[in-house]
Design a protein around this motif. Structure first.
Motif, PDB file in Angstrom:
ATOM      1  N   TYR A   1       0.817  -1.220   0.000  1.00 59.27           N
ATOM      2  CA  TYR A   1       0.000   0.000   0.000  1.00 59.27           C
ATOM      3  C   TYR A   1       0.850   1.270   0.000  1.00 59.27           C
TER       4      TYR A   1
ATOM      5  N   GLY B   1      -0.607   5.426  11.574  1.00 57.72           N
ATOM      6  CA  GLY B   1      -1.306   4.457  12.420  1.00 57.72           C
ATOM      7  C   GLY B   1      -2.167   3.522  11.595  1.00 57.72           C
TER       8      GLY B   1
ATOM      9  N   MET C   1      -0.954   4.918   5.536  1.00 54.70           N
ATOM     10  CA  MET C   1       0.130   4.402   4.679  1.00 54.70           C
ATOM     11  C   MET C   1       0.765   5.531   3.878  1.00 54.70           C
TER      12      MET C   1
HETATM   13 FE1  SF4 Z   1      -4.377  -1.234   6.461  1.00 58.69          FE
HETATM   14 FE2  SF4 Z   1      -5.087  -0.040   8.745  1.00 58.69          FE
HETATM   15 FE3  SF4 Z   1      -4.776   1.438   6.528  1.00 58.69          FE
HETATM   16 FE4  SF4 Z   1      -6.834  -0.207   6.767  1.00 58.69          FE
HETATM   17  S1  SF4 Z   1      -6.417   1.599   8.026  1.00 58.69           S
HETATM   18  S2  SF4 Z   1      -5.495  -0.016   4.981  1.00 58.69           S
HETATM   19  S3  SF4 Z   1      -5.970  -1.922   7.871  1.00 58.69           S
HETATM   20  S4  SF4 Z   1      -3.188   0.290   7.611  1.00 58.69           S
END
Ligand code: SF4
Ligand code: 13P
Length: 330
Positions: A46, A105, A289
């Motif tokens: 990601y 986070g 991300m």
């Molecule tokens: Fe991954 Fe958490 Fe972002 Fe959802 S919120 S894509 S689970 S890092």
């Protein structure tokens, strides 16, 4: 033609000194610093494509923890979110683990604070606690075994008829309960802020517009999306499926960063990102991300900061369920 390299205004948080480096200079600098510091760059699918392209290893959550468990590097640079770097630190207490942005986070980890989780668990004595890796070190420390989206079904099946609580993702939990035929699973009610925004209404419209396309989805999606998917898997599982399937068109229901590697692995195939309900929102991009940038990657390698640390008593308790997962995933 403009031959001047693009200049990016970057501020090093530690020294407040502005950087004046072009993207090429940043990439060269990252490669040089990685060599000098004997660092390994681990990146999740990601991440921005330029970070994925620079990384030593790109993978899903399980593959990244396996890579972290076996690396010979002195420094681990984790281009992902905090819980991933924390897992790497739990596995490598004597290595330096740095992240481009300490604030990256995760809605699943943030939505399951350890004190509330500990209180909630009191209702379920005698249950085995299976926690998705998307949780804090403190929650891992309260767990019996960790899982990721690629091994959750296998791990729950391997627990036989033990009573199980599953946290923190209720959608992954529901998927696992169905696959493992365990309707009695108890779930913490967490969700991923990216996967819960996909719209079934707009997905149906997209399917009608692309009748030859197969829907493939990550199990963090809600049931309204998963019920249309022909293949449900972790990020690496989805990439492998798109690559090996004879099908030429896919609607991909997960964070849009995956399309970079998927397009490289399945060249020529049509990859359509699944749509969120709000047409004006880039909700299929994880804001956590995407806090990571090339500039921050350069700075964290240069300064070896910010570092991720886990208090030793928590680390020791969190290590056991992670190691149990790694053993059960062999
Ligand atoms: Fe991954 Fe958490 Fe972002 Fe959802 S919120 S894509 S689970 S890092
Ligand atoms: P996987 O990479 O294990 O499929 O998980 C996706 C995810 O939620 C990362 O935050």
């Amino acid at each position: 033609m403009d031959t001047e390299p693009r200049r990016l205004p970057v501020v090093n948080a530690a020294t407040a000194a502005p950087l004046d480096l072009s993207p090429d200079e940043l990439e060269d600098g990252i490669r040089r610093l990685r060599r000098e510091k004997n660092a390994v760059i681990l990146a999740h699918y990601y991440q921005e494509s330029e970070i994925q392209d620079l990384a030593d290893f790109v993978g899903d959550s399980l593959q990244l923890s396996q890579a972290a468990a076996t690396t010979q590097a002195d420094v681990i640079v984790f281009a992902g979110v905090h819980f991933m770097a924390e897992t790497a630190k739990i596995l490598n207490p004597n290595k330096i683990v740095v992240v481009p942005d300490l604030e990256a986070g995760c809605s699943l980890a943030d939505g399951c604070p350890a004190p509330a989780f500990a209180r909630w668990l009191e209702q379920y004595p005698g249950h085995t606690v299976v926690s998705y890796i998307n949780c804090s070190a403190e929650v891992k420390a309260l767990s019996d075994v960790i899982c990721t989206s690629s091994n959750a079904v296998k791990i729950v099946k391997a627990l036989g008829d033990q009573k199980i609580v599953f946290a923190p993702d209720k959608h992954l939990g529901a998927f696992v309960a169905k696959q493992a035929q365990r309707p009695d699973l108890v779930f913490w009610q967490g969700t991923c802020m990216v996967h819960e925004t996909f719209s079934e209404r707009r997905l149906l419209a997209l399917m009608a517009a692309h009748p030859k396309a197969e829907v493939i989805a990550h199990p963090e999606c809600h049931a309204g999306i998963l019920r249309h998917a022909t293949h449900i898997a972790s990020t690496s599982g989805l990439i492998t499926y798109a690559k090996n399937s004879p099908v030429q068109e896919f609607i991909v229901a997960t964070e849009a960063g995956i399309l970079h590697k998927m397009a490289a692995e399945a060249p020529g195939k049509l990859l359509i990102p699944a749509p969120p309900e709000d047409e004006s929102c880039a909700c299929n991009v994880c804001p956590h991300m995407r806090r990571n940038t090339l500039e921050k990657l350069y700075l964290c390698l240069r300064d070896l900061a910010p570092q991720v640390d886990v208090p030793e008593p928590v680390r020791v308790r969190a290590l056991a369920p992670i190691q149990r997962m790694l053993e059960m995933s062999r």
